[in-house]
Design a protein around this motif. Structure first.
Motif, PDB file in Angstrom:
ATOM      1  N   LEU A   1      -3.060   5.331   9.294  1.00  0.00           N
ATOM      2  CA  LEU A   1      -2.391   4.193   9.660  1.00  0.00           C
ATOM      3  C   LEU A   1      -3.431   3.039   9.941  1.00  0.00           C
ATOM      4  O   LEU A   1      -3.123   2.004   9.805  1.00  0.00           O
ATOM      5  CB  LEU A   1      -1.386   4.240  10.843  1.00  0.00           C
ATOM      6  CG  LEU A   1      -0.022   4.971  10.511  1.00  0.00           C
ATOM      7  CD1 LEU A   1       0.561   5.110  11.953  1.00  0.00           C
ATOM      8  CD2 LEU A   1       0.701   4.182   9.571  1.00  0.00           C
ATOM      9  N   ALA A   2      -4.751   3.743  10.489  1.00  0.00           N
ATOM     10  CA  ALA A   2      -5.605   2.445  10.861  1.00  0.00           C
ATOM     11  C   ALA A   2      -6.019   1.917   9.526  1.00  0.00           C
ATOM     12  O   ALA A   2      -6.265   0.649   9.624  1.00  0.00           O
ATOM     13  CB  ALA A   2      -6.689   3.284  11.628  1.00  0.00           C
ATOM     14  N   GLU A   3      -6.244   2.764   8.530  1.00  0.00           N
ATOM     15  CA  GLU A   3      -6.759   2.186   7.290  1.00  0.00           C
ATOM     16  C   GLU A   3      -5.647   1.202   6.597  1.00  0.00           C
ATOM     17  O   GLU A   3      -6.064   0.174   6.239  1.00  0.00           O
ATOM     18  CB  GLU A   3      -7.068   3.416   6.501  1.00  0.00           C
ATOM     19  CG  GLU A   3      -8.226   4.408   7.090  1.00  0.00           C
ATOM     20  CD  GLU A   3      -8.368   5.604   5.885  1.00  0.00           C
ATOM     21  OE1 GLU A   3      -7.653   5.714   4.805  1.00  0.00           O
ATOM     22  OE2 GLU A   3      -9.212   6.280   6.100  1.00  0.00           O
ATOM     23  N   LEU A   4      -4.394   1.544   6.744  1.00  0.00           N
ATOM     24  CA  LEU A   4      -3.255   0.633   6.168  1.00  0.00           C
ATOM     25  C   LEU A   4      -3.298  -0.561   6.888  1.00  0.00           C
ATOM     26  O   LEU A   4      -3.032  -1.449   6.019  1.00  0.00           O
ATOM     27  CB  LEU A   4      -2.042   1.596   6.278  1.00  0.00           C
ATOM     28  CG  LEU A   4      -1.958   2.708   5.543  1.00  0.00           C
ATOM     29  CD1 LEU A   4      -0.374   3.318   5.603  1.00  0.00           C
ATOM     30  CD2 LEU A   4      -2.104   2.393   4.009  1.00  0.00           C
TER      31      LEU A   4
ATOM     32  N   VAL B   1       0.942  -1.111  -0.189  1.00  0.00           N
ATOM     33  CA  VAL B   1      -0.095  -0.057   0.002  1.00  0.00           C
ATOM     34  C   VAL B   1       1.091   1.294  -0.102  1.00  0.00           C
ATOM     35  O   VAL B   1       1.937   1.382   0.237  1.00  0.00           O
ATOM     36  CB  VAL B   1      -0.932  -0.083   1.301  1.00  0.00           C
ATOM     37  CG1 VAL B   1      -2.025  -1.025   1.074  1.00  0.00           C
ATOM     38  CG2 VAL B   1      -0.076   0.183   2.432  1.00  0.00           C
ATOM     39  N   SER B   2       0.313   2.390  -0.360  1.00  0.00           N
ATOM     40  CA  SER B   2       1.028   3.667  -0.407  1.00  0.00           C
ATOM     41  C   SER B   2       0.188   4.616   0.416  1.00  0.00           C
ATOM     42  O   SER B   2      -0.987   4.665   0.264  1.00  0.00           O
ATOM     43  CB  SER B   2       1.180   4.243  -1.701  1.00  0.00           C
ATOM     44  OG  SER B   2       2.109   5.429  -1.881  1.00  0.00           O
TER      45      SER B   2
ATOM     46  N   ILE C   1      -3.539  -4.134   5.159  1.00  0.00           N
ATOM     47  CA  ILE C   1      -2.227  -5.071   4.860  1.00  0.00           C
ATOM     48  C   ILE C   1      -2.162  -5.752   6.299  1.00  0.00           C
ATOM     49  O   ILE C   1      -1.283  -6.799   6.228  1.00  0.00           O
ATOM     50  CB  ILE C   1      -1.119  -3.930   4.973  1.00  0.00           C
ATOM     51  CG1 ILE C   1      -0.247  -4.857   3.875  1.00  0.00           C
ATOM     52  CG2 ILE C   1      -0.411  -3.477   6.199  1.00  0.00           C
ATOM     53  CD1 ILE C   1       1.023  -3.856   3.511  1.00  0.00           C
ATOM     54  N   GLY C   2      -2.595  -5.566   7.079  1.00  0.00           N
ATOM     55  CA  GLY C   2      -2.574  -6.713   8.648  1.00  0.00           C
ATOM     56  C   GLY C   2      -1.482  -6.047   9.522  1.00  0.00           C
ATOM     57  O   GLY C   2      -0.840  -5.410   9.072  1.00  0.00           O
ATOM     58  N   THR C   3      -1.732  -6.636  10.589  1.00  0.00           N
ATOM     59  CA  THR C   3      -0.617  -6.210  11.733  1.00  0.00           C
ATOM     60  C   THR C   3       0.055  -7.453  12.414  1.00  0.00           C
ATOM     61  O   THR C   3      -0.428  -8.518  11.949  1.00  0.00           O
ATOM     62  CB  THR C   3      -1.450  -5.681  12.806  1.00  0.00           C
ATOM     63  OG1 THR C   3      -2.279  -6.321  13.362  1.00  0.00           O
ATOM     64  CG2 THR C   3      -2.171  -4.264  12.316  1.00  0.00           C
TER      65      THR C   3
END
Length: 511
Positions: A204-207, A177-178, A211-213
């Motif tokens: 960051l919440a959207e990313l 992601v960007s 993309i997962g944590t």
């Protein structure tokens, strides 16, 4: 060319690795036009481990103010044009093939980006390839893989105007992601710091959702991250100031980020070798990093000096080349270029390998690398060869090495040329290793010291070593026709090797 060829060759417009068996890279130049800096890098050296033949950076700040104006910084445009005109002349002076130029967030986002590209083409003859955010993430992650083949985790590349994320798993780049979380874009946001922090959290919440944590390791790519890593080294008084593969625990990094908010950065800047332009972005980048670590919860943070430029090279590498070990390839290249007797390192490793037969693969890999490098500093003054060996290896542009492995390799090579390490000016750096590893590095060094003295050509064919640890015995068996090689100096070095192993030495002449 058809579409598939163009896709495989990318911005270079030509194949760089036509022969998958090639050991060396044809010299190639890349111009990277970022939001903050414009850089020329010329790669040379081992094909699997390209080195920086030339590296020049100009902090143009093309993306400064883009959040307010939507356009490139006018002063930055002028400076970038001048820099690229210079780069073209330098390339001509180096007899390089045509430079390859790529541009990222500032040029792709600015409304006058197309006009800037046309101006560059008109004035310099250089065609600029604009890379979109997801592609930038992929290439930067491939850059991490070039220097870190076993990388697994989340890559985060921060530029002046954007921040990219990419998942790396099992040698492949996955989700990516960007975002617009570059310091130049964040600075000057309406609402001040409070609004900026909320914006960072929201993005960051959207990313994270996309993309997962919980990725085990976070790989940091980009100048602002490297500046923060240098500050972390300075605060901790860390003894090895090599950024590549520098690692930080989340708690340690949190302490440093808190410290950055209190310290006078102008005062500490000179101690870290960071430019004033770069340091000015550190407070904003620190806000992003603080929330990045909180959001993605990595167990470890690591710095990668390799990014998009190296990713462009990795893109072209055939799988056969990618599978090679970048450390061993770089050592082979160095031996071929600088050793008195290229190829002897392989024989030396075969001779001393019985001493490490039961060591893990990772340790034997370091021993092999040490044997390949054991003679590349022979031109140094004899009184300083041991220091030159250590300094070169611990600070070299090598991939696939942790800091502990760097120091182990350097210490082994130090003992290749000197029995003792007393009064060594690098003593503080040894603290990175355990006492056991320090002792093992000394033993490997003394084994190389003996082997290189015993025979100057293929010692493994005329003699063999056998370590019997339970009996505390070190046996040397020499073929009768080579008995004369075991002179006084060779005997003294064999005795020293046995002493370092805590073993009794035995010598047998075999008919």
């Amino acid at each position: 060319m058809d579409g598939s060829e163009e896709r495989n060759w990318g911005p270079f417009g030509r194949p760089l690795f036509e022969d998958a068996a090639a050991r060396s890279l044809s010299r190639v130049g890349v111009v990277d036009i970022g939001s903050n800096s414009v850089r020329l890098v010329v790669f040379d050296g081992a094909a699997r481990s390209p080195a920086y033949f030339y590296n020049e950076k100009i902090m143009c700040g093309l993306g400064a103010g883009i959040n307010q104006t939507g356009r490139l910084n006018p002063e930055g445009r002028v400076r970038a044009l001048k820099a690229i005109l210079r780069f073209q002349l330098l390339a001509k002076g180096m007899n390089l093939p045509p430079l390859t130029a790529v541009a990222t967030a500032a040029v792709r986002d600015a409304e006058d980006g197309p006009d800037f590209r046309e101006e560059l083409l008109r004035e310099t003859g250089l065609h600029i390839h604009v890379i979109d955010g997801r592609e930038e993430a992929r290439l930067s992650a491939q850059g991490v893989l070039l220097g870190w083949p076993d990388a697994n985790g989340l890559m985060c590349d921060i530029g002046g105007s954007s921040m990219e994320l990419a998942v790396i798993e099992n040698g492949e780049v996955g989700r990516r992601v960007s975002s617009g979380l570059g310091p130049l874009k964040l600075e000057g946001m309406k609402g001040g710091k409070k609004a900026m922090r909320q914006h960072i959290n929201d993005v960051l919440a959207e990313l994270a959702e996309e993309i997962g944590t919980g990725h085990k390791r976070l790989y940091l790519v980009g100048g602002s991250w490297r500046a923060i890593a240098r500050l972390d080294m300075y605060r901790r008084d860390y003894p090895l100031t090599v950024l590549h593969e520098y690692r930080m625990a989340p708690k340690t990094l949190a302490t440093t980020l808190k410290w950055i908010g209190k310290v006078d950065l102008d005062e500490v800047r000179s101690h870290t070798g960071t430019s004033s332009t770069r340091m000015a972005l550190v407070p904003t980048a620190s806000e992003v990093l603080k929330r990045l670590v909180t959001t993605f919860r990595p167990k470890e943070i690591a710095v990668s000096s390799y990014g998009i430029r190296e990713g462009l090279l990795y893109e072209q590498m055939p799988d056969r080349l990618r599978q090679r070990d970048p450390l061993i390839e770089a050592c082979r290249f160095s031996e071929k270029k600088d050793a008195r007797m290229p190829g002897f390192g392989k024989s030396l490793y075969a001779f001393i390998r019985p001493l490490v037969a039961h060591e893990p693969d990772a340790r034997r890999r370091l021993v092999k690398a040490a044997c390949l490098l054991h003679d590349v500093t022979w031109r140094a003054h004899p009184d300083y060869r041991h220091e030159v060996c250590f300094d070169n290896v611990t600070r070299a542009n090598l991939g696939g090495l942790t800091h502990q492995e760097r120091v182990f390799l350097g210490l082994a090579l130090l003992h290749r040329y000197k029995n003792s390490r007393e009064d060594c000016r690098f003593e503080e750096t040894f603290s990175i290793l355990t006492e056991r590893d320090i002792q093992r590095a000394e033993t490997i060094g003394k084994a190389m010291r003996f082997g290189a003295m015993f025979a100057v050509n293929e010692p493994h064919k005329v003699a063999s070593l056998n370590l019997r640890p339970k009996r505390k015995e070190l046996h040397l068996t020499i073929k009768s026709e080579a008995a004369g090689l075991f002179g006084e100096v060779a005997e003294a070095r064999f005795q020293s090797l046995a002493l370092s192993l805590g073993a009794n030495p035995f010598v047998t002449i075999k008919d």
